[in-house]
Enzyme design. Sequence first.
Site, PDB file in Angstrom:
ATOM      1  N   TYR B 101      31.818 -16.853 -28.787  1.00  0.00           N
ATOM      2  CA  TYR B 101      31.159 -15.639 -29.206  1.00  0.00           C
ATOM      3  C   TYR B 101      29.612 -15.923 -29.562  1.00  0.00           C
ATOM      4  CZ  TYR B 101      29.892 -11.877 -32.645  1.00  0.00           C
ATOM      5  OH  TYR B 101      29.178 -10.821 -33.277  1.00  0.00           O
ATOM      6  N   GLU B 189      25.942  -8.373 -29.284  1.00  0.00           N
ATOM      7  CA  GLU B 189      26.663  -9.483 -28.933  1.00  0.00           C
ATOM      8  C   GLU B 189      27.204  -9.698 -27.757  1.00  0.00           C
ATOM      9  OE1 GLU B 189      29.682  -8.545 -32.020  1.00  0.00           O
ATOM     10  OE2 GLU B 189      30.995  -7.671 -30.702  1.00  0.00           O
TER      11      GLU B 189
END
Lengths: 294, 377
Positions: B101, B189
């Site tokens: 991530y 993201e």
Amino acid sequence: MSIFIDSDTKLVVQGITGRDGSFHTRQMIEYGTQVVAGVTPGKGGQSFDGPDGVEVPIFNSMDRAVAETGANTSVIYVPPAFAGDAILEAADSGVHLVVAITEGVPVLDMARAHAFARDKGVRILGPNCPGLISPGKSKVGILPAQIVAEGPIGVVSRSGTLTYEAVFQLTSVGLGQTTCVGIGGDPLIGTNFIDCLAAFEADPDTTAIVMIGEIGGTDEQDAATYVNAELSKPVVGFIAGQTAPPGRRMGHAGAIISGSAGTAEEKMKAFEDNGIAVAKRPADIVGLIQDALG
Amino acid sequence: MDIHEYQAKERFLAAGIPVPPGEIATTPDEAESIASKYGGPVMVKAQVHTGGRGKAGGVKYAKDAAEAREHATKILGMDIKGLRVEKVLVTPAEDIDTEAYVGVLIDRSTQSATFMVSAAGGMDIEQVAETQPDAIRRLAVDPRYGLLPHQAYWLANFLYEDPGLVKQASKAIAQLYRSFVDSGASMTEINPLITTPDGKVKAIDAKMSIDDNELFRRPEVAAMRDSSSEPPSETKAREAGLSYVKLDGSVGCCVNGAGLAMATMDLVKYYGGEPANFLDIGGSSNPDKVVSALEIITSDPNVRAILFNIFGGITRCDDVANGIVEATQRIDMKVPIVIRLTGTNEEKALEILEDAGFSAYTSMDDVVEKAVQLANG
């Protein structure tokens, strides 16, 4: 006494010739604020005609305005596209307080401005805030002067009209204020609840504090912990946005519940856990303050 | 403003981040022909502004073009958390070794853009933050310097051991920061950032929210707005310069100021009603704005009563009252309106409203109670 501004405040208005800037400059002068200068690039040498024959000299730049008038505080009414630069210029000019009224300033511009102001030791209030008023002494910003009165209550809030609501109710029952501060509805603000609480604690004339928060972020939770640890004066709190859905921006850029963080419930609980009396409705604020003052 | 995955990937590509190819389909036919162009297996991904697309069945693996067509038929038109899927992204399925991530968002406490990276990719990062906070490395970017090369390297080192992967990831992290700034984002993201068996780092999912305050100076980003993904009433409100959020209740709210608007909604709930909306009408007494606000509120069929709550500060109450009277004469009102005005010149305002036949109040509690009674009755 009061916090951040008083009768020694000498104000320079950035964007004095604009629609909002000129309107509110008149209001501030009528209230008795010492407006000593205005800045509008390209209009230096002209003067602004205020009420009661007051003439305010206009300068092209902040450094000239400060050098020639001794201004110690600035207020910003310039449009969002130029507000970031105006704040930087103000923070570099020698004033110690910059009040940024403008709504809609890009948040990355503010990240840079806050970092710059911290380096310079300059306080920014806002942006996207109504400013502040120390009744009987000075008003910087757009708060309506008719609703305030001199007295012992400190008021700090993220909101505009909701603050006026609370202040008006206090004034109606004879509870005046030392200073009413609107810290602004943006995610990145220069002066937070804790800064104001510390200043009210240090101000001998303030005997009780009203703190009005809303959904989004953790500023209220941090402030609650601070109240518990550092404050001797009673604090009454209110949080707006119990019915706000998560993930939606409620008007203010900073009023948004992200995931499960920043809800009204969590903030009210932080208040209660730390000895802050929580008003369930705006109308309950006055009663709680009266209880606190005994 | 949220943008779709495929749009965020366009922004990423422009910054140089390795993103697999992909095309948008609005029909099953298009999905099939895109998939057959790529040859091998593909992913068919619903493009809607919400998380949890996978769980809702909006993201499917297809082994060939015929299966891509089948999935697209099901996903297009699907309802995911109240949003209708109008488009799917068709993109080659990647072989995945690891998932990480990488995200950047505006952080209030550090007053700066802040990175969060974790080797626990593919999961909800909030959940990771709660259950295994040590699995996340954070870095606040000093806006005076931007993201420095050694900082990108420090973040990448938290994700991988292999020097080749670290090198690719530091480059992607630096590019992500550039994309964040150049897009005027408030959040972006990559989840997941994958590694492939042949040692490549790729961004196979992308999310980005734009700071609304940036749109005026980034027309190319503003053009990415997808109005079909929001209720028409919200589009209309934005065009009229009003701040509006539609909710499910029956008490329409029209208030000046965001904080007071939220407090008014809360009070509706306190008195046993449900607010139909958030609406901040701003500080002016301009009847045009009131007309727009009333049109938007009354276009919601759930609304049974409308409540005005106005604090007259600099704007005088009598001006606002005149604005409301003029506005209501211009449109055909089918639901009752109750009005509360307080502040400067409130007595004069009450007179104006009562002369025009309105129930007018000065107490916020009284007017909310009345509005709830009308809506529930």
